[in-house]
Design an enzyme around this catalytic site. Sequence first.
Site, PDB file in Angstrom:
ATOM      1  N   ASP A 163     -11.820   6.627   6.344  1.00  0.00           N
ATOM      2  CA  ASP A 163     -11.172   5.373   6.644  1.00  0.00           C
ATOM      3  C   ASP A 163     -10.370   6.037   7.946  1.00  0.00           C
ATOM      4  OD1 ASP A 163      -9.674   3.224   6.739  1.00  0.00           O
ATOM      5  OD2 ASP A 163      -7.779   4.367   5.485  1.00  0.00           O
ATOM      6  N   HIS A 212     -12.066   1.794   2.736  1.00  0.00           N
ATOM      7  CA  HIS A 212     -10.867   2.367   1.793  1.00  0.00           C
ATOM      8  C   HIS A 212     -11.813   3.123   0.061  1.00  0.00           C
ATOM      9  CE1 HIS A 212      -6.297   1.777   2.302  1.00  0.00           C
ATOM     10  NE2 HIS A 212      -7.649   2.216   3.408  1.00  0.00           N
ATOM     11  N   TRP A 269       1.101  -0.725  -0.436  1.00  0.00           N
ATOM     12  CA  TRP A 269       0.209  -0.068  -0.015  1.00  0.00           C
ATOM     13  C   TRP A 269       0.450   1.021  -0.332  1.00  0.00           C
ATOM     14  CZ3 TRP A 269      -0.314   4.319   3.796  1.00  0.00           C
ATOM     15  CH2 TRP A 269      -0.741   5.089   3.065  1.00  0.00           C
ATOM     16  N   ASP A 321      -7.414  -4.239  10.153  1.00  0.00           N
ATOM     17  CA  ASP A 321      -6.736  -3.329  10.285  1.00  0.00           C
ATOM     18  C   ASP A 321      -7.112  -2.392  10.527  1.00  0.00           C
ATOM     19  OD1 ASP A 321      -4.566  -0.817   9.660  1.00  0.00           O
ATOM     20  OD2 ASP A 321      -5.272  -1.526   6.903  1.00  0.00           O
ATOM     21  N   GLU A 344      -2.982  -3.147  -2.730  1.00  0.00           N
ATOM     22  CA  GLU A 344      -3.990  -2.528  -1.857  1.00  0.00           C
ATOM     23  C   GLU A 344      -4.335  -1.065  -2.175  1.00  0.00           C
ATOM     24  OE1 GLU A 344      -5.355  -0.830   2.596  1.00  0.00           O
ATOM     25  OE2 GLU A 344      -3.573  -2.165   2.005  1.00  0.00           O
TER      26      GLU A 344
END
Length: 424
Positions: A297, A265, A188, A329, A229
Site C-alpha cells: 500500500d 488495501h 480508518w 488517496d 475502511e
Amino acid sequence: MTITETSVRAAYQAARDRFAAGGIDVDAALARLDGVPISMHCWQGDDVRGFETAAGELTGGIQVTGNHPGRAATPGQLRADLDLAMSLIPGPKRLNLHAIYLEADRPVGRDEIEPVHFRNWVDWARARGIGLDFNPTCFSHPLSADNRTLSHPDAGIRRFWIDHCKASRRVSESFGRALGTPSVMNIWIPDGSKDLPADRFSPRLRLRDALDEILATPIDKAFHKDAVEGKLFGIGAEAYTVGSNEFYLAYAAARGTMLCLDAGHFHPTEVVSDKLSAVLALVDEVLLHVSRPMRWDSDHVVLFDDETQAIASEIVRGDVTDRVAIGLDYFDASINRIAAWVIGTRNMRKALLKALLEPRAALRAAEAAGDFATRLALFEEHKSGPWTAVWDHYCLSRGVPVGGRWLDVVKAYEAKILSEREAA
C-alpha cells in the site's frame, strides 16, 4: 504540432458521429460525467503533515517518500495549490480533509475539535461551489504510538479516540449543513500487531463496541454519511489488522454504514473493481479510495491503468454512480505535488468518460445471447475508439487546458511560487 480549438472541435465532431453510429449519445455521456464529483485529498499537498501546533512524526504505517521542493506549509499555501490544481482538472470536484488540517490559534486536542476550527475551509469551499469530506485522524499522535486506537485495551486511550471520532462527526455534519451536500466521513485506524497475536477476538469486539458508540447519535444523511475502511496489513501491523476488510464489510452490512474500498488495501492478486458488485449487493453505498499500490500500500499517483479503468467501468456498467463516492488517496513527495493531483484526478475522470462511452447496450445484448465473441470484439474495439477526442473537447469546453498544456501552468507556478517557499 500545436493543438488548436478548431482541430479539437473537428476531431470531436468526427468522434461524436462515430459513437452515434454505434448508438452512443456523447452529449448524454458528458452530462452524466458532469454529475460525478471526485473528492481530491488535501494531504497530497503537504505530505500528510496537517496544521496541528505540535506536528509529530508520521505513524500508523504511513510513509511519504521524497523531498521535492515546494511543500505547502500553511493553510493559505495549501488552498492556493489546490486552487491551481482544480483549475486544471475538468468536471465537478470536492475536497477531502483530515482532522489535522484544523486552524486554531492555540493547541486543540483531537477530542476537542469543533466546526469553528474548519471555518476557513468551509468559506473557501463555499466560494468555489464544492463540497467537503472529512476523516478523523487516528494516527501520528502520542496515543496512537503503539498502533492501537479504537481497539486499545486501555479504556482511557480508547475513550480519547472515541471522543475524537464523535467530534469529527459533528464537524462533518457542519460541512454538509453549510455547503448543502453531504460530507462523507471515513474512519480508518492503524490498529494491529507486528507479530502473531494470542487473542484476535478481543480487539475486534472492542472496535465493534467503540464504533457502535461513535455512531449511536443519528445524523441526517442529507448532511453526513459514515464510512469505515479496512486494510490487509500495514507497517507495524503485518501479522494482524483489527479492522480488516471482512470485519468492516460485516459491520457496514449490519449497521448500515458505507464501506470504504481502498485500491491499495488488498492482496496484490485482488482488485477493487471485482468487489464493487459484490459489496453493493449487500451495502447501500460505497466510498472508493482510488490509489495505486506498488508491491504494497504505497499510495502512488493514480495512472490511467487497467484497474482504474476497470473500477470506472464497473461503476458505469452497474449504473451506481449515485451509490459510489469517489475519492483519491495517495501522497507522493518525489515529484511536483500539484502535478500529482492533476495527473491522478484527470486520469480518474478520463476512466469515467471512457466507461460512459462504452457500448453497454450492445455488450449486454451479446452477453444475454451467449455471443461471447461479439462481446469480446466490442470490448477490444472500444479500447482504440476515438474517446480521446471527446476528452479533449470536454477539457476545452470546461475551460481547462487540453492535452499536456496544464503542465506548463504547473511549471510556471513552481518557478514563481514553490521555489520561493523552498528559499524561505
